[in-house]
Design a protein around this motif. Sequence first.
Motif: not given
Length: 88
Positions: A20-32
Amino acid sequence: MSIAIDTKIQKWGNGLGLRVSGLMRDIPHFEENTPVTVEISEDGFTVKKAQQSINPLPFTEEQLLVGLNPNTAHSDLVPVTLESEWTE
């Protein structure tokens, strides 16, 4: 808002992983450690932020122990363990 991203599932240790990187992480605001729900279908799966607590139990341990004492815990009903049940 919906975006389709092409990526691939890769070997990760003894299993498979989807990074989960780039847009997949940033747009839904996924964090560890973000709790997620994975919905599985014949076509694949969908990952969404979990809407509720990950705890599958409806009560906390503290709530379950309120008012508990030797009389209400029915400690007289605890079975006696056999010698063969003890492990070291």
